[in-house]
Design a protein around this motif. Structure first.
Motif, short mmCIF file in Angstrom:
data_model
loop_
_atom_site.label_atom_id
_atom_site.label_comp_id
_atom_site.label_asym_id
_atom_site.label_seq_id
_atom_site.Cartn_x
_atom_site.Cartn_y
_atom_site.Cartn_z
N GLN A 289 41.97 30.54 42.00
CA GLN A 289 42.00 30.33 43.46
C GLN A 289 43.06 31.17 44.16
N GLY A 290 43.40 32.30 43.54
CA GLY A 290 44.35 33.20 44.19
C GLY A 290 43.65 34.11 45.17
N THR A 291 44.43 34.85 45.95
CA THR A 291 43.86 35.83 46.90
C THR A 291 43.92 37.23 46.30
N ILE A 292 44.79 37.43 45.30
CA ILE A 292 44.88 38.74 44.65
C ILE A 292 44.24 38.63 43.27
N LEU A 293 43.22 39.43 43.06
CA LEU A 293 42.47 39.41 41.79
C LEU A 293 42.63 40.77 41.11
N PRO A 294 42.35 40.87 39.82
CA PRO A 294 42.42 42.19 39.17
C PRO A 294 41.48 43.17 39.86
N ALA A 295 41.96 44.38 40.12
CA ALA A 295 41.12 45.39 40.78
C ALA A 295 40.12 45.94 39.77
N PRO A 296 38.84 46.07 40.17
CA PRO A 296 37.86 46.70 39.27
C PRO A 296 38.15 48.21 39.18
N ILE B 200 47.23 55.42 36.13
CA ILE B 200 47.80 56.77 36.28
C ILE B 200 47.54 57.31 37.68
N MET B 201 46.31 57.10 38.15
CA MET B 201 45.98 57.56 39.51
C MET B 201 46.82 56.80 40.55
N ASP B 202 46.95 55.48 40.35
CA ASP B 202 47.76 54.68 41.28
C ASP B 202 49.22 55.15 41.29
N ALA B 203 49.76 55.42 40.10
CA ALA B 203 51.16 55.87 39.99
C ALA B 203 51.34 57.20 40.73
N GLN B 204 50.33 58.06 40.61
CA GLN B 204 50.37 59.37 41.27
C GLN B 204 50.38 59.20 42.80
N LEU B 205 49.49 58.32 43.26
CA LEU B 205 49.42 58.06 44.72
C LEU B 205 50.72 57.47 45.23
N LEU B 206 51.31 56.55 44.47
CA LEU B 206 52.58 55.94 44.88
C LEU B 206 53.69 56.99 44.90
N SER C 283 50.16 33.96 45.07
CA SER C 283 49.05 34.89 45.37
C SER C 283 47.97 34.92 44.30
N GLU C 284 48.34 34.68 43.03
CA GLU C 284 47.33 34.70 41.96
C GLU C 284 47.05 33.31 41.40
N ILE C 285 47.60 32.29 42.05
CA ILE C 285 47.43 30.92 41.53
C ILE C 285 46.53 30.09 42.45
N ASP C 286 46.99 29.87 43.68
CA ASP C 286 46.24 28.95 44.57
C ASP C 286 46.38 29.29 46.05
N LEU C 287 46.69 30.57 46.35
CA LEU C 287 46.91 30.91 47.76
C LEU C 287 45.65 30.72 48.60
N MET C 288 44.47 30.91 47.99
CA MET C 288 43.22 30.68 48.72
C MET C 288 43.13 29.20 49.14
N ASN C 289 43.49 28.30 48.22
CA ASN C 289 43.48 26.86 48.53
C ASN C 289 44.53 26.52 49.60
N ARG D 134 46.25 44.97 43.65
CA ARG D 134 46.25 44.97 42.19
C ARG D 134 46.94 43.68 41.74
N CYS D 135 46.46 43.09 40.66
CA CYS D 135 47.11 41.87 40.18
C CYS D 135 48.44 42.24 39.50
N ASN D 136 49.24 41.24 39.21
CA ASN D 136 50.59 41.50 38.71
C ASN D 136 50.60 42.33 37.43
N SER D 137 49.72 41.99 36.48
CA SER D 137 49.72 42.74 35.22
C SER D 137 49.33 44.20 35.46
N GLN D 138 48.45 44.44 36.43
CA GLN D 138 48.09 45.83 36.78
C GLN D 138 49.28 46.55 37.43
#
Length: 317
Positions: free
Chosen positions: A1-8, A13-19, A271-277, A40-44
């Motif tokens: 029920q979080g609002t941030i989910l793993p990005a498909p 590497i591309m994200d790091a380059q953009l940042l 954000s990844e636990i219950d922010l939607m709720n 992006r979710c925390n692990s990402q």
């Protein structure tokens, strides 16, 4: 029920380059930071930080701190911590800042599971080379301190409920609200900090039967100060954690002229636990969406970052 989910189709590497491009250009491209770090979710995000280090031989958190300022910086940097490290970071600042931030201690310690508390204590020791319980002991006092210390042990029973002792516990709580001696306060916090969630549901019901009063009303009548706020927070988190955080966000936005630290901490931590709720409870209880209230209180890239974290709550617009 979080609002941030793993990005498909995630590509660290591309994200790091953009940042890297966003942070190392002439002017920092804040929209790019928001687009990547809030989607992006925390692990990402941790994988992006690793790719960033490999690519630039630099630390992403350090670069964010150097290029950003104020509350926007707090949001972007906060997103880069693993959950236990973020809790540890917030607790340390709450305990070691100029003034102790009691509400931060209450929010975190009243709401976390045994496992979350265990991980947070380990992170605290690793990051600050000091023991969380020792710091609570030295920076707080009285029954407020005793209750925090009890919660910080992370020894709440799990999954166990015994109807035959629920009435007994309820009677002890009722007496503690009547007598208010030191011993009664100890019994009160022992029950609230150590009984399982399922057990406390029954205890609160029995309390209502015995006293004709809701336990929260009884605590509010009998006690005051941070001890009272902590006891109420424990009860509310046992009953319905998303409702508790909706209430804390509403107060932070409306009662304190937008208390940024509280808003940022709750949005990132949940954000990844219950922010939607939490967003749903907020709207049900207060009539306006959290999205709406943030939009009318924050501004600039800071506002955009907070709104991106509460994504999916935009039906007011």
């Amino acid at each position: 029920q979080g609002t941030i989910l793993p990005a498909p189709n995630f590509n660290p590497i591309m994200d790091a380059q953009l940042l890297g491009g966003a942070l190392q250009g002439i002017s920092c491209e804040k929209d790019v930071l928001i687009e990547i770090l809030t989607q992006r979710c925390n692990s990402q995000r941790l994988m992006i930080a690793e790719a960033y280090r490999d690519m630039y031989s630099r630390d992403l958190i350090t670069d964010l701190k150097e290029n950003l300022s104020h509350h926007f910086k707090e949001v972007m940097v906060g997103l880069m911590y693993p959950p236990a490290s973020y809790d540890a970071h917030e607790l340390w600042h709450a305990l070691k800042g100029i003034d102790t931030e009691e509400n931060c201690l209450i929010d975190i310690l009243a709401s976390r599971s045994n496992m979350e508390i265990f991980q947070m204590k380990e992170a605290y020791l690793m990051q600050y080379n000091t023991d969380l319980q020792q710091d609570i002991n030295s920076e707080t006092s009285g029954h407020f301190r005793d209750t925090l210390m009890n919660l910080a042990q992370g020894t709440r029973m799990e999954g166990y409920a015994d109807p035959s002792t629920a009435a007994q516990d309820a009677m002890i709580l009722w007496e503690a609200c009547q007598q208010k001696t030191g011993e009664h306060k100890n019994m009160l916090q022992m029950i609230l900090c150590n009984r399982s969630r399922q057990q406390l549901w029954m205890v609160f019901q029995e309390f209502q039967n015995i006293s004709g009063q809701d336990i929260v009303d009884a605590i509010n009548e009998c006690y005051d100060g941070y001890f009272q706020e902590l006891l109420v927070a424990i009860v509310l988190c046992i009953r319905d954690k998303p409702s508790y955080f909706a209430y804390r966000l509403y107060n932070a936005i409306h009662d304190f002229g937008f208390h940024n630290k509280t808003v940022i901490r709750i949005l990132i931590a949940r954000s990844e636990i219950d922010l939607m709720n939490i967003c749903q409870r907020y709207k049900e209880r207060y009539g306006k969406s959290l999205f709406h209230d943030i939009k009318h209180s924050a501004s600039g890239h800071y506002e955009s970052a907070l709104l991106a974290i509460c994504a999916g709550d935009t039906e007011d617009y």
